[in-house]
Every structure is written in structure tokens, then in C-alpha cells.
Write a protein that holds these residues in place. Sequence first.
Motif, PDB file in Angstrom:
ATOM      1  N   GLU A 283       0.836  -1.211   0.000  1.00 21.63           N
ATOM      2  CA  GLU A 283       0.000   0.000   0.000  1.00 21.63           C
ATOM      3  C   GLU A 283       0.867   1.256   0.000  1.00 21.63           C
ATOM      4  OE1 GLU A 283      -3.023  -0.026  -0.568  1.00 21.63           O
ATOM      5  OE2 GLU A 283      -3.800  -1.966   0.042  1.00 21.63           O
ATOM      6  N   ARG A 322      -6.256   8.756  -2.722  1.00 24.24           N
ATOM      7  CA  ARG A 322      -6.091   7.307  -2.550  1.00 24.24           C
ATOM      8  C   ARG A 322      -4.742   7.004  -1.897  1.00 24.24           C
ATOM      9  NH1 ARG A 322      -7.640   3.717  -1.494  1.00 24.24           N
ATOM     10  NH2 ARG A 322      -7.137   2.060  -2.997  1.00 24.24           N
ATOM     11  N   ARG A 326      -4.455   4.795   1.235  1.00 22.93           N
ATOM     12  CA  ARG A 326      -3.586   3.608   1.282  1.00 22.93           C
ATOM     13  C   ARG A 326      -2.654   3.671   2.488  1.00 22.93           C
ATOM     14  NH1 ARG A 326      -3.646   0.794  -3.621  1.00 22.93           N
ATOM     15  NH2 ARG A 326      -4.357   1.975  -5.439  1.00 22.93           N
TER      16      ARG A 326
END
Length: 388
Positions: A283, A322, A326
Motif C-alpha cells: 500500500e 487514494r 492507502r
Amino acid sequence: MSNEVLEAVRGLLPEIAERARAVDDKGRIPAETIKELTAAGVFRMLQPARYGGAEDDPVAFYEVVRAVSGACGSTGWVTAVLGVHSWHLGLFPDEAQREVWEPGPDVLAASSYAPIGRLTPADGGFEVSGRWAFSSGCEFADWALLGGLVVGAEGRPVDFMTVLVPKRDYEIRRVWNSMGLRGTASDDIVVERAFVPAHRAMRNFDQAQLRTAGRKVNTGPLYRLPFGTIFTTTVAASVIGMAAGCHDLYVARMRDRIRLSLGGGRFVEDQFAQVAVARAASEIDAAILQTDRNVREIYEYAVRNEKIPMELRLRARRDQVRGTERAIEAIDILFKTAGGNSLHRGNVIERAWRDAHAGSVHVANDVEHALSMYGRGEFGLAVEDNLV
């Protein structure tokens, strides 16, 4: 490309990490740390060369932000916002830039961009009043970038602007007491009927349309970039750096850990722990790769002096939020698998978890809003937002 500032900062990281607990406990970053980061050139990375800056590649700046944030979340956050303000000042008319940096190249500016202030037109500028919250690192700054609404004759808002106010015209109210990013001292700024000349005011619409006065004098590619990309990615870079630093500390600390429950045994032999580390690392890598890729592509358009496609600007915002998301997913995985010891106040994993979650609630990290903008663009609908 080499990053000389990053190399200099790496030498400071052990001491920054050593000070992190005191920063969290006392709610303040030592002035010594800011002096060291200043001497390393961090706050001049995105500053106009005309005023002693490096006009560096923004991705190089993000590398530094992530490194400092990994050592201390609060210090990394303040490094990020104070550093990016040197870029934002470069978008203002040259008269404003000269006022800020004529005393020297290391003058800093804080901010609170929310349109809280009331701007009343006056001869040659505006009369400004208001109380702004969340001004990170404001105690180290001599200027403040403050958001406000221009009020027309009927008392209704007619425009949204950012004004540049010197320290002599505002008061700092020490109110910051948060669960995370405690050391950022993101206190309130109060202005009462201060006069701001027109050259120290900038329309947010003009900023979003990439037609600021500063571009006429700062002609390099750095000042052709959108605020909606550069500022928001700066905020995300700090949170991603916190997650990356937490991951490194987690791996180092867990290598020699022996479980006292679940049958005992070495922690590193646990398949679930191995999977957790892999997921978190993936991630974090994805967050860095996507955000850096987008900014590099946008920067290349600026170098060629070509129009930056709206599709790319929207993609940058999509991947920026994002990226933050993450990072939070990664740090949650690490926190949950670190065991009960991570609950103790002052534990580095606990502190990183608090700091990252605090940073994630910044308006620039509003996931649903940014993804909705991207979706509108994909469907061919108009996107009207000053933060893109």
C-alpha cells in the motif's frame, strides 16, 4: 537525479526521531529543529531562484517531506506546509514576494486557507478581519496566507481570495490540543481590521486557472503547476511518510519479538504477521509510485510549456487522496498486528498511528469529494473546483 537536500536531511533524522516523543508531549517542535531544516535548504526547495530559492523538482521536495515525516509526524507535517508555502508565495505579484524575502531568503509563511476571513474592499486593497484555525507551525513564520470571502455592497460574498498578512498584523492564539499531530502547534490566527494592499491578495479562481501574476516574473516550470496538485500532494506526502516510517520501525522492532500468547514463538515466524507486513508495504509503495508519477507527468507538461490536461489534474487528485487512504490502511494493519504494547502512550507505532489519522482529515484528503470529481470528469461532466 540526486537530491542534495535529502542527503543533508538524512543526517538530521536520528535527532529528529529522538526528539519526537518530547514534541508530542510538549505540543511544540524545538526551534533548533526548524533552524537545522532551514540550514539544510528544505524550505527553499520550491522557492523562486530570484529570491535565493532552488526552484527544485517538486518530487524531490516530497521525498524530503516523507523522510522527515517518517522520523516525526509533527515535524514532517510542519516541514511540508511551511515548505510548500514558499512555492505558493511565488504565485503572488512580485511586490508581495519582495516584501517577504527582501529581509532574507529564509523568511517563512504559515497558512489557514479556509475562507473564514471577511474581506471588505478599501482604497487600494482590502480591510481584513477574522479568526482562522489550524495554522500549523505558525510560531515559526513571519507571514500568514489566509483565506477569505470578499463582501460586496449588499453584504454578500462576491469572491474567494487568499491574502498575505505580516505577523505584525495578526495575533496567535495558543489553542491547539489534539489527539494527533500534537507537535504541529496548529494554533489560531486572529486579524482585526488589518489593511491588505491589492498586491498581497490573489483570487482563488485565477490560481486554479493558472493565470497568477507571479508567473510573469517566475517564468520557470515550477510556477506553471496547479495549486490543486502541488499543495494537496504535499499534504498526502507527509501522511504517506508517516506510514513508511511506521513500517520501518515495525519491522525493526518485531524481528526479535517473542510472543507471550497464542502458543508463544517468534513473531516473525507467524504467517499472519508476514502477510500484514507485505500488505502494508504494498500500500505504501503504491501510494508513493502513483503520486510521484502524476506530479512528474504534470511537471513535464510545465517544462514543455504545454497546457496540462484536466484529465491528468483529476488523476493527480484521485491518486493523491487514494495515496492518503492507502497510507492509513497500511498503518492500521501495522497497528492492529503490533500487539498490546502498541497501545502505550509514547510508543512510536501508536504515535505514528495518531499522527497519520490526524493528517488524513485535512480537507485536501477528502477522499469522496476528490473521487467524485474524477468520476464526473470520466463521464464527461463539468468539474468546477478550485482544488484541482
